[in-house]
Enzyme design. Structure first.
Site, PDB file in Angstrom:
ATOM      1  N   LYS A 171       4.304 -15.185  -0.193  1.00 60.32           N
ATOM      2  CA  LYS A 171       4.738 -15.450  -1.566  1.00 60.32           C
ATOM      3  C   LYS A 171       6.268 -15.458  -1.581  1.00 60.32           C
ATOM      4  O   LYS A 171       6.915 -14.871  -2.445  1.00 60.32           O
ATOM      5  CB  LYS A 171       4.177 -14.383  -2.520  1.00 60.32           C
ATOM      6  CG  LYS A 171       4.376 -14.685  -4.005  1.00 60.32           C
ATOM      7  CD  LYS A 171       3.546 -15.863  -4.491  1.00 60.32           C
ATOM      8  CE  LYS A 171       3.670 -16.032  -6.009  1.00 60.32           C
ATOM      9  NZ  LYS A 171       2.984 -17.238  -6.501  1.00 60.32           N
TER      10      LYS A 171
ATOM     11  N   TYR B  78       0.845  -1.202   0.000  1.00 60.24           N
ATOM     12  CA  TYR B  78       0.000   0.000   0.000  1.00 60.24           C
ATOM     13  C   TYR B  78       0.877   1.247   0.000  1.00 60.24           C
ATOM     14  O   TYR B  78       1.177   1.837   1.038  1.00 60.24           O
ATOM     15  CB  TYR B  78      -0.979  -0.053   1.177  1.00 60.24           C
ATOM     16  CG  TYR B  78      -2.085  -1.045   0.906  1.00 60.24           C
ATOM     17  CD1 TYR B  78      -3.361  -0.616   0.591  1.00 60.24           C
ATOM     18  CD2 TYR B  78      -1.825  -2.411   0.889  1.00 60.24           C
ATOM     19  CE1 TYR B  78      -4.371  -1.517   0.294  1.00 60.24           C
ATOM     20  CE2 TYR B  78      -2.816  -3.326   0.590  1.00 60.24           C
ATOM     21  CZ  TYR B  78      -4.087  -2.872   0.296  1.00 60.24           C
ATOM     22  OH  TYR B  78      -5.072  -3.772  -0.008  1.00 60.24           O
TER      23      TYR B  78
ATOM     24  N   ASP C 195      -1.230 -18.278  -3.422  1.00 63.35           N
ATOM     25  CA  ASP C 195      -2.003 -18.899  -4.492  1.00 63.35           C
ATOM     26  C   ASP C 195      -2.791 -20.096  -3.962  1.00 63.35           C
ATOM     27  O   ASP C 195      -3.994 -20.255  -4.229  1.00 63.35           O
ATOM     28  CB  ASP C 195      -1.091 -19.386  -5.618  1.00 63.35           C
ATOM     29  CG  ASP C 195      -0.022 -18.391  -6.019  1.00 63.35           C
ATOM     30  OD1 ASP C 195       0.685 -17.895  -5.119  1.00 63.35           O
ATOM     31  OD2 ASP C 195       0.115 -18.124  -7.216  1.00 63.35           O
TER      32      ASP C 195
ATOM     33  N   ASP D  20      -5.993  -8.259   2.519  1.00 64.06           N
ATOM     34  CA  ASP D  20      -7.136  -7.526   1.984  1.00 64.06           C
ATOM     35  C   ASP D  20      -7.897  -8.389   0.985  1.00 64.06           C
ATOM     36  O   ASP D  20      -9.128  -8.530   1.039  1.00 64.06           O
ATOM     37  CB  ASP D  20      -6.632  -6.241   1.321  1.00 64.06           C
ATOM     38  CG  ASP D  20      -7.743  -5.235   1.057  1.00 64.06           C
ATOM     39  OD1 ASP D  20      -8.904  -5.508   1.406  1.00 64.06           O
ATOM     40  OD2 ASP D  20      -7.444  -4.168   0.489  1.00 64.06           O
TER      41      ASP D  20
ATOM     42  N   ASP E  28     -11.621 -10.489   1.649  1.00 63.45           N
ATOM     43  CA  ASP E  28     -12.770 -10.222   0.789  1.00 63.45           C
ATOM     44  C   ASP E  28     -13.281 -11.519   0.156  1.00 63.45           C
ATOM     45  O   ASP E  28     -14.500 -11.744   0.052  1.00 63.45           O
ATOM     46  CB  ASP E  28     -12.412  -9.219  -0.304  1.00 63.45           C
ATOM     47  CG  ASP E  28     -12.326  -7.789   0.209  1.00 63.45           C
ATOM     48  OD1 ASP E  28     -12.546  -7.572   1.417  1.00 63.45           O
ATOM     49  OD2 ASP E  28     -12.043  -6.884  -0.596  1.00 63.45           O
TER      50      ASP E  28
END
Length: 359
Positions: free
Chosen positions: A183, A130, A216, A240, A244
């Site tokens: 990741k 961000y 993933d 985030d 969701d």
């Protein structure tokens, strides 16, 4: 408990009002001693004070015991130099609200999963990808020429360590398992650092199991084997997106509570946006902000070691679950018939008739 309520933009005022109604009933039922005060942010304060986040609000926040922030339309704000400050991002960084707590729970008749989900995603909340909030000064996103754009990912040992501890502490109260999502196969340095700090924190919680999963695979397993998760801890953007996804899989983004918590300040905030397209129609689903306010009560109760706040949080959650269990008392966005006010009234009715619930 002093709570500062900031209604926000779009549907913000429409879902903040019913949330306050629920809190007032919880106050009477559980003898909480709530003192609610209100202030404008967003377009309302921009019109009167030429800023979307007035200095008086920032000054008041550390003086109260909690904050409820309605959705804001920050994407439509003017530039920062013209008063357009994103309240959500500013509060997270200024008050070091390092952990974003987002539960997702399966409900009968809602969602699309074959196995039930009951998990909490603990998302690092102040750095990561961000770029608009991860620098001391300036932005972490820039264009050195007209055809190149760069965004800097910031991962720190301190930021990773504190969100990891929050996840382990939560898992200790639940089913005792933390999954670190990363990741590191590609982002070897930044996610490598994140995992180093998660593992170090885990050493202080020998009673909590730790496993690690590439993002993933995590996205896929939320669909295929959601019942295998308890607490997920991850970096800002991954958290985030995954939270969701989890909310939608269990019914709707409008059903997910969300709490931005630090050591001394916490902000309850709906998981969804301001939905200006339905503002004023009276059909917005207030569930997310109601459940977020319950998370705020629970956070405060654990901080001051007063069970009545935790019991009130559990009572609100049960009342919401009871209303959602009946298809006729759901809001229209999830197949029901009720508008915002009617749904909130049904939650209030359930909450008022219940005996106090022990957390």
């Amino acid at each position: 408990m002093k709570i500062l309520v900031l209604p926000g933009d779009g549907i913000g005022p429409e879902i903040t009002g019913p949330t306050v109604d629920v809190l007032q009933v919880a106050d009477r039922t559980y003898d909480l001693g709530l003192a609610l005060e209100f202030a404008d942010v967003g377009f309302a304060s921009l019109a009167t004070e030429k800023t979307t986040l007035p200095p008086a609000v920032l000054e008041r926040i550390p003086q109260v015991d909690g904050v409820i922030l309605g959705p804001v339309s920050h994407y439509s704000y003017p530039p920062r130099a013209e008063g357009g400050i994103n309240p959500s991002a500013e509060l997270r960084t200024r008050f070091e609200l390092f952990a974003n707590i987002r539960p997702s729970v399966s409900r009968e008749g809602l969602g699309v999963l074959r196995a039930p989900m009951d998990l909490v995603i603990v998302r690092e909340n102040t750095e990561g990808f961000y770029a608009d909030r991860n620098m001391f000064a300036g932005s972490g996103e820039f264009m050195p020429d007209a055809d190149s754009a760069f965004s800097i990912r910031k991962i720190t040992a301190s930021g990773s360590a504190r969100v990891a501890r929050a996840a382990f502490e939560l898992a200790r109260r639940r089913k005792g398992r933390v999954t670190a999502v990363h990741k590191a196969n590609v982002l070897k340095l930044s996610d490598g650092l994140f995992l180093r700090e998660v593992r170090a924190a885990g050493a202080d919680f020998p009673d909590v199991e730790l496993d690690e999963l590439i993002v993933d695979a995590a996205a896929a397993r939320l669909i295929r084997t959601p019942d295998q998760f308890d607490v997920i801890v991850t970096t800002n953007m991954f958290g985030d997106i995954l939270s969701d996804e989890a909310a939608e899989l269990t019914g709707s983004l409008g059903l997910g509570g969300s709490l931005n918590q630090g050591n001394d300040v916490a902000v309850a905030q709906a998981q969804h946006g301001s939905a200006p397209d339905i503002a004023g129609a009276g059909i917005a689903n207030p569930t997310s902000l109601i459940l977020s306010s319950a998370l705020l009560l629970d956070w405060h109760g654990r901080r001051v070691e007063e069970e009545r706040f935790m019991s009130a949080a559990a009572g609100i959650e049960r009342a919401v679950e009871q209303v959602l269990a009946n298809a006729d008392t759901r809001t229209r966005d999830i197949g029901g018939r009720l508008g915002t006010a009617q749904f909130a009234a049904a939650v209030v009715e359930q909450l008022a008739r219940r005996e106090p619930v022990r957390a």
